[in-house]
Structures are given as structure tokens and as C-alpha cells.
Write a protein that holds these residues in place. Structure first.
Motif, mmCIF file in Angstrom:
data_model
loop_
_atom_site.group_PDB
_atom_site.id
_atom_site.type_symbol
_atom_site.label_atom_id
_atom_site.label_comp_id
_atom_site.label_asym_id
_atom_site.label_seq_id
_atom_site.Cartn_x
_atom_site.Cartn_y
_atom_site.Cartn_z
ATOM 1 N N UNK A 1 0.730 -1.171 0.158
ATOM 2 C CA UNK A 1 -0.143 0.013 -0.015
ATOM 3 C C UNK A 1 0.744 1.257 -0.056
ATOM 4 N N UNK A 2 0.568 2.230 -0.588
ATOM 5 C CA UNK A 2 1.283 3.431 -0.827
ATOM 6 C C UNK A 2 0.286 4.538 -0.493
ATOM 7 N N UNK A 3 0.548 5.516 0.368
ATOM 8 C CA UNK A 3 -0.190 6.447 1.078
ATOM 9 C C UNK A 3 0.600 7.911 0.933
ATOM 10 N N UNK A 4 -0.308 8.918 0.975
ATOM 11 C CA UNK A 4 0.297 10.143 1.233
ATOM 12 C C UNK A 4 -0.282 11.211 2.370
ATOM 13 N N UNK A 5 0.437 11.949 2.907
ATOM 14 C CA UNK A 5 -0.372 12.833 3.959
ATOM 15 C C UNK A 5 -0.065 14.120 3.267
ATOM 16 N N UNK A 6 -1.144 14.963 3.110
ATOM 17 C CA UNK A 6 -0.890 16.202 2.644
ATOM 18 C C UNK A 6 -0.816 17.205 3.814
ATOM 19 N N UNK A 7 0.243 18.245 3.754
ATOM 20 C CA UNK A 7 0.443 19.189 4.865
ATOM 21 C C UNK A 7 0.654 20.394 4.066
ATOM 22 N N UNK A 8 0.055 21.558 4.999
ATOM 23 C CA UNK A 8 0.391 22.933 4.460
ATOM 24 C C UNK A 8 1.859 23.344 4.467
ATOM 25 N N UNK A 9 2.278 24.215 3.654
ATOM 26 C CA UNK A 9 3.949 24.512 3.477
ATOM 27 C C UNK A 9 4.429 24.777 4.615
ATOM 28 N N UNK B 1 6.030 2.291 -5.115
ATOM 29 C CA UNK B 1 5.294 2.983 -4.155
ATOM 30 C C UNK B 1 5.107 4.492 -4.508
ATOM 31 N N UNK B 2 6.078 4.745 -5.009
ATOM 32 C CA UNK B 2 5.834 6.526 -5.489
ATOM 33 C C UNK B 2 4.962 6.530 -6.658
ATOM 34 N N UNK B 3 5.072 5.784 -7.442
ATOM 35 C CA UNK B 3 4.048 5.673 -8.607
ATOM 36 C C UNK B 3 2.650 5.719 -8.247
ATOM 37 N N UNK B 4 2.336 4.727 -7.379
ATOM 38 C CA UNK B 4 0.976 4.538 -6.886
ATOM 39 C C UNK B 4 0.359 5.530 -6.049
ATOM 40 N N UNK C 1 -2.787 7.630 -7.130
ATOM 41 C CA UNK C 1 -3.909 7.955 -5.970
ATOM 42 C C UNK C 1 -4.344 9.110 -5.779
ATOM 43 N N UNK C 2 -3.215 10.143 -5.783
ATOM 44 C CA UNK C 2 -3.374 11.344 -5.313
ATOM 45 C C UNK C 2 -4.116 12.132 -6.517
ATOM 46 N N UNK C 3 -3.772 11.738 -7.964
ATOM 47 C CA UNK C 3 -4.451 12.174 -9.082
ATOM 48 C C UNK C 3 -6.044 11.563 -9.290
ATOM 49 N N UNK C 4 -6.149 10.587 -8.840
ATOM 50 C CA UNK C 4 -7.503 9.890 -8.994
ATOM 51 C C UNK C 4 -8.255 10.423 -8.041
ATOM 52 N N UNK C 5 -7.845 10.450 -6.992
ATOM 53 C CA UNK C 5 -8.783 10.622 -5.789
ATOM 54 C C UNK C 5 -8.890 12.407 -5.394
ATOM 55 N N UNK C 6 -7.876 12.906 -5.493
ATOM 56 C CA UNK C 6 -7.956 14.329 -5.258
ATOM 57 C C UNK C 6 -7.603 15.175 -6.404
ATOM 58 N N UNK C 7 -7.335 14.722 -7.561
ATOM 59 C CA UNK C 7 -6.986 15.500 -8.921
ATOM 60 C C UNK C 7 -5.869 16.436 -8.613
ATOM 61 N N UNK C 8 -4.675 16.188 -7.819
ATOM 62 C CA UNK C 8 -3.353 16.866 -7.687
ATOM 63 C C UNK C 8 -2.371 15.962 -7.874
ATOM 64 N N UNK C 9 -1.296 16.596 -8.267
ATOM 65 C CA UNK C 9 0.088 15.879 -8.393
ATOM 66 C C UNK C 9 1.146 16.747 -7.879
ATOM 67 N N UNK C 10 1.281 16.686 -6.528
ATOM 68 C CA UNK C 10 2.513 17.422 -5.783
ATOM 69 C C UNK C 10 3.616 16.388 -5.770
#
Length: 188
Positions: free
Chosen positions: A60-68, A103-106, A110-119
Motif C-alpha cells: 500500500x502506498x499513501x500520502x499525507x498532505x500538509x500545509x507548506x 510505491x511512489x508511482x502508486x 492515487x492522489x491524481x485519482x482521488x484529489x486531482x492533484x499531482x504534488x
């Protein structure tokens, strides 16, 4: 935000992520995933959700999105139709890598699919986790939260940006257990 944290491996007890299927009811079983051993070495491939049937782990690959400045974090609620942890809060956005996908590609897909972002993604932690779908190797990334999010409402029906300190001290209930484990490991 300092994204240069050291990656490590530890064991967690449960996980859940924004589902990938269009109906929000579970992951799409049409895509093959890698089955790996306890050390995350490839053993075979097969349908999602079946690795534990063979005594193997899934990834499983996951990301936490944080403010700058790192003071705020994206919090979302899982769909009520989710197979695992329906209606629970979480900070880990992600899911299973496809067979052969890193993992990085996934995490990026997933961010692009679920939130439509590519950070830009920065790997910060690896965990072995016991999940409702069986044993798993989880890789966690951090990314800056900037620009508009356009979540897929079937996968992420509710989201908000909240203070990280408040989330650590008084997380809303119910909360996906591994999300809390990861938050406390990285920021607690």
C-alpha cells in the motif's frame, strides 16, 4: 515544511485508505497487484485482496498532505460504502500499487485519482501493518498541500484542512487506526 524525515520500518495494527472503485464500495479487483513476502520481496502477482490467501503480504502506498509550514493537514472521511472503515476519518490518501508499479508511482496516481492533484512526493516512512485485507507493507509519503483540491466525491465525500496539533491531541472519532499510528510516529 521539512520533508527530509528519515524513512524507517515498524509494525502497525490496521489501515484503511480512500477506496479506488468508482462506487466507493471497495478496491477494483480487475487490476493485478504484487504479492510480496515479509521482507517486501516480490513473490507473485494476482487480484487485489487475495495475497493473504497465499500467506503473503500486499503493498500500500499513501500520502499525507500538509500545509507548506507543516501546521495543517488534510483530513478526510471515508465513504459509508467503503469495505474497510466506512465513515472513518483519515489522513492517509492512497491504496494498492498495481503489479510492477513502485510505491511512489502508486502514491502519485492515487492522489491524481482521488484529489486531482499531482504534488511532489517525499517518502518518509515504511511500516508493516496488519490490515483487514491481510498483512501489508505500507509506504508513507508527505506532500505540500497547495492549490485547489477537487476530490472525487465517491472516494472522498468530505474533506477539510485542520490544525495538525489539534488532530494529534483530539482526533475525531471514528479514525482509521493506522492513520493515527502514522501521525503520532511522524509528528507526535
Amino acid at each position: 515544511m521539512d520533508l527530509s524525515m528519515t524513512a524507517g520500518v515498524e509494525t502497525a495494527t490496521a489501515t484503511g485508505f480512500a477506496d479506488r472503485s468508482p462506487d466507493g464500495g471497495g478496491t477494483d479487483t480487475r487490476d493485478a497487484v504484487d504479492y510480496v513476502d515479509v521482507d517486501d520481496r516480490l513473490v507473485s502477482t494476482g487480484p487485489h485482496g487475495r495475497a493473504s490467501d497465499s500467506g503473503l503480504h500486499h503493498r500500500t502506498a499513501a500520502t499525507i498532505l500538509l500545509s507548506e509550514d507543516g501546521s495543517q493537514v488534510l483530513l478526510y472521511r471515508r465513504p459509508l460504502a467503503s469495505r474497510f472503515y466506512p465513515g472513518h476519518h483519515d489522513v492517509l490518501v492512497g491504496g494498492a500499487p498495481r503489479a510492477g508499479e513502485t510505491y511512489r508511482q502508486a502514491a502519485g496516481r492515487r492522489l491524481a485519482e482521488q484529489l486531482r492533484v499531482r504534488p511532489a512526493l517525499h517518502e518518509v516512512l515504511r511500516l508493516r501493518a496488519a490490515t483487514p485485507a491481510g498483512p501489508c507493507h505500507l509506504t508513507v509519503h508527505l506532500a505540500d498541500l497547495h492549490g485547489p483540491l477537487r476530490p472525487d466525491p465517491l472516494r472522498i465525500p468530505h474533506h477539510e484542512v485542520v490544525p495538525l496539533v489539534g488532530l494529534l491531541t483530539e482526533p475525531p472519532e471514528p479514525f482509521v487506526p493506522t492513520g493515527l499510528v502514522v501521525l503520532r510516529r511522524l509528528f507526535g
